[in-house]
Design an enzyme around this catalytic site. Structure first.
Site, PDB file in Angstrom:
ATOM      1  N   GLU A  92      -3.085  -6.229   3.630  1.00 55.00           N
ATOM      2  CA  GLU A  92      -1.653  -6.172   3.315  1.00 55.00           C
ATOM      3  C   GLU A  92      -1.060  -4.896   3.866  1.00 55.00           C
ATOM      4  OE1 GLU A  92      -2.085  -8.341  -1.087  1.00 55.00           O
ATOM      5  OE2 GLU A  92      -1.442  -6.256  -0.961  1.00 55.00           O
ATOM      6  N   LYS A 150       0.714  -1.483   3.599  1.00 55.46           N
ATOM      7  CA  LYS A 150       0.863  -0.503   2.516  1.00 55.46           C
ATOM      8  C   LYS A 150       2.294   0.002   2.575  1.00 55.46           C
ATOM      9  CE  LYS A 150      -1.420   3.495   0.425  1.00 55.46           C
ATOM     10  NZ  LYS A 150      -0.250   4.275   0.040  1.00 55.46           N
ATOM     11  N   GLU A 201       5.974  -2.770  -5.332  1.00 63.26           N
ATOM     12  CA  GLU A 201       6.514  -1.541  -4.766  1.00 63.26           C
ATOM     13  C   GLU A 201       8.029  -1.666  -4.670  1.00 63.26           C
ATOM     14  OE1 GLU A 201       4.162   0.690  -4.113  1.00 63.26           O
ATOM     15  OE2 GLU A 201       4.987   2.094  -2.658  1.00 63.26           O
ATOM     16  N   LYS A 233      -7.993  -6.056   0.190  1.00 60.43           N
ATOM     17  CA  LYS A 233      -8.370  -6.494  -1.153  1.00 60.43           C
ATOM     18  C   LYS A 233      -9.272  -7.729  -1.053  1.00 60.43           C
ATOM     19  CE  LYS A 233      -3.856  -5.014  -2.905  1.00 60.43           C
ATOM     20  NZ  LYS A 233      -2.507  -5.436  -3.296  1.00 60.43           N
ATOM     21  N   ARG A 245      -9.898   3.098  -9.675  1.00 55.97           N
ATOM     22  CA  ARG A 245      -9.693   3.697  -8.361  1.00 55.97           C
ATOM     23  C   ARG A 245     -11.039   3.856  -7.657  1.00 55.97           C
ATOM     24  NH1 ARG A 245      -7.038   8.317  -7.610  1.00 55.97           N
ATOM     25  NH2 ARG A 245      -5.822   8.561  -9.478  1.00 55.97           N
ATOM     26  N   LYS A 295      -5.334   4.430   6.546  1.00 55.30           N
ATOM     27  CA  LYS A 295      -4.085   5.046   7.005  1.00 55.30           C
ATOM     28  C   LYS A 295      -4.288   5.593   8.405  1.00 55.30           C
ATOM     29  CE  LYS A 295      -2.287   7.666   3.723  1.00 55.30           C
ATOM     30  NZ  LYS A 295      -1.176   8.031   2.841  1.00 55.30           N
TER      31      LYS A 295
HETATM   32  P1  ATP Z   1      -0.906   7.783  -0.779  1.00 59.49           P
HETATM   33  O1  ATP Z   1      -0.924   9.237  -1.160  1.00 59.49           O
HETATM   34  O2  ATP Z   1      -1.864   7.440   0.321  1.00 59.49           O
HETATM   35  O3  ATP Z   1       0.463   7.220  -0.578  1.00 59.49           O
HETATM   36  P2  ATP Z   1      -1.094   6.977  -3.448  1.00 59.49           P
HETATM   37  O4  ATP Z   1      -1.527   8.288  -4.010  1.00 59.49           O
HETATM   38  O5  ATP Z   1       0.326   6.623  -3.596  1.00 59.49           O
HETATM   39  O6  ATP Z   1      -1.513   6.935  -1.939  1.00 59.49           O
HETATM   40  P3  ATP Z   1      -3.186   5.050  -3.701  1.00 59.49           P
HETATM   41  O7  ATP Z   1      -3.976   4.586  -4.841  1.00 59.49           O
HETATM   42  O8  ATP Z   1      -3.951   5.838  -2.738  1.00 59.49           O
HETATM   43  O9  ATP Z   1      -1.923   5.848  -4.199  1.00 59.49           O
HETATM   44  O10 ATP Z   1      -2.586   3.781  -2.960  1.00 59.49           O
HETATM   45  C1  ATP Z   1      -2.081   2.764  -3.730  1.00 59.49           C
HETATM   46  C2  ATP Z   1      -0.590   2.870  -3.711  1.00 59.49           C
HETATM   47  O11 ATP Z   1      -0.091   2.263  -2.540  1.00 59.49           O
HETATM   48  C3  ATP Z   1       0.000   2.067  -4.843  1.00 59.49           C
HETATM   49  O12 ATP Z   1       0.163   2.860  -5.990  1.00 59.49           O
HETATM   50  C4  ATP Z   1       1.308   1.570  -4.294  1.00 59.49           C
HETATM   51  O13 ATP Z   1       2.342   2.472  -4.649  1.00 59.49           O
HETATM   52  C5  ATP Z   1       1.150   1.628  -2.801  1.00 59.49           C
HETATM   53  N1  ATP Z   1       1.145   0.297  -2.140  1.00 59.49           N
HETATM   54  C6  ATP Z   1       1.953  -0.058  -1.141  1.00 59.49           C
HETATM   55  N2  ATP Z   1       1.703  -1.289  -0.731  1.00 59.49           N
HETATM   56  C7  ATP Z   1       0.694  -1.772  -1.489  1.00 59.49           C
HETATM   57  C8  ATP Z   1      -0.007  -3.002  -1.527  1.00 59.49           C
HETATM   58  N3  ATP Z   1       0.260  -3.995  -0.691  1.00 59.49           N
HETATM   59  N4  ATP Z   1      -0.984  -3.140  -2.444  1.00 59.49           N
HETATM   60  C9  ATP Z   1      -1.284  -2.128  -3.290  1.00 59.49           C
HETATM   61  N5  ATP Z   1      -0.649  -0.937  -3.289  1.00 59.49           N
HETATM   62  C10 ATP Z   1       0.332  -0.749  -2.396  1.00 59.49           C
END
Ligand code: ATP
Length: 631
Positions: free
Chosen positions: A251, A253, A303, A449, A460, A468
């Protein structure tokens, strides 16, 4: 028995003792002793909320960060604004001649000031009284009233107690014990229950007896659930290996704000990743939710982003909250004029001397991308597979272009710049292709996923993987932890001007990293002010690297003398993450312990927002180098 007679001083004694304890096990034991001896038979919540203030959602926010807290304390003490103590409080970052070592730690600076006024005799504040006064502090927005409440607290405490109260208000006790450990010591089921309810009071009430196990509780509409998070991986091959044999969906992000939407009939809640309620979305989004979620009760996980109606794609600028607030103001002014709510217009200007140049007029709106569904009708669906949840999303949500969309494999989101924002991957090449396509449009990356997996509250551990772009191209940002400092020369003589940074050694995912290995020395990149602020924050935790030159047990270093910093950071949990950019040398450095060295590293950003334990780990770094190297 209530908390009416328990003195706050007893909790302070526990905090002080925990600071001296060197191991997490000792700290845990101390917490258990406090619960059993001091708090036995009482309402645990009144004390636990003071130990885990960041998780207490009962009394809302204080609206007090260090700078406002400083002015309130100045008023509470009746100090003249230009008096040395008032200036010391307001300039807490800088410290000053007398408080050099405490600079950057507001509570310690305040304790110094209070010490001279309050002394060591406690006014006998009880935990009950403290909670009542903190309730009052959170319930008023008026600074004058806040100062009066702080002044009452000052009268009833000594300087040491007041220091801890200020740390409670700032929601960071720096006790060196994780929230996980506190939960586990409290009750073996406490963390699980908190993850599905985000309700500390309920956890304390339900799990009073730590010898009695509880049945697992499921999620409920109206109570935020701790979100499942993603683990970072270095490249597509590693991600693919980790999900070996699974049915995988990739998916986009999205780069917005994680929002959980709870619908109970016409009652709609928007909860952020930190389980705070965000009522500002109600004005623009609630109607959309009520009308287009086809069941009475439901929880969506997704989101929140901004949609540009004119361009018909995700907006490149405009923050979610700004858009939500503007929508609310637009709604109110439309109501006054008797109109129906219309989308508001955001004007973007280019500065051009005194006259502003109108660049574009765009209609911007909040859009929610629901990528998961956790509750439908009267049932939690987190135990169903992601495939099943995707089909529920399709049944339950009626997409509305530009306002509410669902993310399902090969489903259409109406941003024409990408054919699919989610697709099933059958091999690693599919993942690579999707990753390349996605980062050409939006640079956040992708999430992988397992379509057969359930949704896990608070997880987590790597069930969701994120990839990324900055892990693919060498020279992109690496989030590393400062573990030591080197003194500068000339103007910065005697002051730290460069840092030794480290990478985390991957632990077992259930606990925070315990060791950090030395990685590189970095100094350039920050402005003088940024560097001063960072050094001031770390200064209280600098420990001189004096004879005998013992390395703190948290750090792994080489025997090379060029690496040895002048000061060590006392322990990793006291430190700060910084982003660095660099060319990666693919041969092992002789100076530092990490498996690869860096060339010309520069600091790009101080990550005050990132907790110490979320810095880059060695394994991810190796994967990153190998993938950039084409291995
Ligand atoms: P980063 O600092 O890399 O932005 P993060 O600290 O926000 O990451 P992570 O757990 O690393 O949090 O990544 C998950 C986050 O990504 C989620 O909390 C959500 O906000 C975002 N996200 C965006 N698109 C998706 C998606 N398709 N599925 C799950 N999470 C997503």
């Amino acid at each position: 028995m209530t908390d009416a007679t328990v003195k706050f001083g007893l909790l302070v004694s526990m905090f002080q003792a925990m600071l001296r304890d060197r191991t997490a096990a000792k700290k845990r034991k101390r917490f258990r002793t406090f619960l059993d001896r001091v708090y036995s038979g009482r309402e645990y919540f009144s004390a636990v909320r003071l130990i885990l203030p960041g998780l207490d959602r009962e009394r809302g926010t204080y609206g007090l960060k260090e700078s406002t807290l400083a002015t309130c304390v100045v008023d509470a003490l009746g100090l003249a604004k230009d008096s040395p103590d008032a200036l010391r409080l307001v300039n807490w970052r800088k410290g000053g001649a007398r408080s050099g070592a405490n600079a950057g730690n507001f509570a310690l600076i305040a304790a110094e000031v209070l010490q001279r006024r309050q002394g060591i005799v406690s006014g006998g504040l009880t935990i009950r009284e403290l909670n009542n006064l903190l309730d009052q502090l959170a319930s008023t927005e008026n600074r004058g009233e806040k100062a009066v409440i702080l002044s009452t607290l000052i009268k009833k405490t000594n300087a040491l107690e007041m220091k801890w109260i200020l740390m409670i208000i700032l929601k960071d006790l720096k006790l060196g014990i994780s929230e996980k450990s506190i939960f586990h010591e409290f009750h073996p089921d406490a963390e699980d229950l908190f993850n599905v309810t985000c309700d500390l009071k309920l956890v304390c009430e339900k799990l009073k007896d730590h010898t009695q196990r509880q049945k697992k509780q499921d999620i409920e509409v109206g109570k935020p659930v701790r979100p499942q998070l993603a683990m970072r991986v270095g490249d597509a091959t590693t991600a693919w290996k980790k999900l070996h044999g699974k049915h995988v969906v990739v998916e986009c992000k999205f780069d917005g704000d994680r929002i959980q939407i709870h619908k109970n009939g016409e009652e709609i809640h928007f909860f952020s990743r930190n389980f705070l309620e965000h009522p500002e979305y109600a004005h623009g989004m609630s109607n959309v939710i009520v009308q287009n979620i086809l069941v009475q009760r439901c929880i969506l996980d997704g989101e929140m982003l901004v949609w540009d109606m004119s361009a018909q794609h995700f907006a490149e600028f405009g923050s979610n909250q700004e858009i939500a607030k503007a929508a609310k103001e637009g709604l109110e002014s439309n109501r006054q004029h008797g109109h129906f709510c219309k989308p508001f217009y955001l004007l973007q200007f280019l500065p051009g001397g005194f006259s502003l140049f109108l660049l574009s007029i765009s209609k911007l709106l909040n859009i929610n991308i629901a990528f998961d569904i956790l509750y439908v009708g009267d049932t939690s669906v987190i135990h169903q597979s992601l495939t099943e949840r995707h089909s529920l999303l399709q049944k339950v949500v009626k997409p509305v272009k530009g306002r509410l969309e669902i993310l399902v494999p090969n489903g259409g989101i109406n941003d024409h710049r990408q054919p699919f924002w989610s697709t099933v991957a059958y091999n690693v090449e599919d993942v690579e292709r999707f990753f390349k396509d996605t980062i050409e449009n939006r640079d956040e990356g992708i999430v992988l996923k397992d379509l057969g997996s359930k949704w896990e509250p608070g997880d987590r551990s790597g069930k969701w993987l994120k990839l990324k772009p900055d892990y693919i191209h060498a020279g992109s940002d690496l989030d590393v932890l400062i573990i030591g400092g080197y003194f500068g020369s000339g103007r910065r003589g005697g002051e730290v001007s460069q840092f030794l940074v480290g990478l985390a050694e991957l632990s077992d995912h259930t606990s925070y990293p315990k060791r950090f290995i030395s990685f590189c020395r970095v100094g350039s990149g920050l402005s003088n002010d940024e560097l001063n602020a960072l050094v001031a924050k770390l200064k209280p935790y600098f420990r001189k690297n004096e004879y005998p030159k013992r390395v703190p047990r948290f750090y792994e270093v080489t025997n090379n003398s060029k690496e040895r910093p002048d000061v060590w950071i006392e322990s990793p949990d006291k430190s700060i993450v910084i982003s660095i950019t660099s060319d990666i040398r693919t041969v092992k450095s002789e100076v530092f312990a990490a498996p690869y060295g860096l060339r010309f590293p520069r600091i790009t950003r101080v990550r005050y927002d990132k907790p110490w334990y979320e810095c880059l780990n060695v394994q991810s770094f190796i994967e990153l180098v190998q993938s950039s190297n084409g291995n």
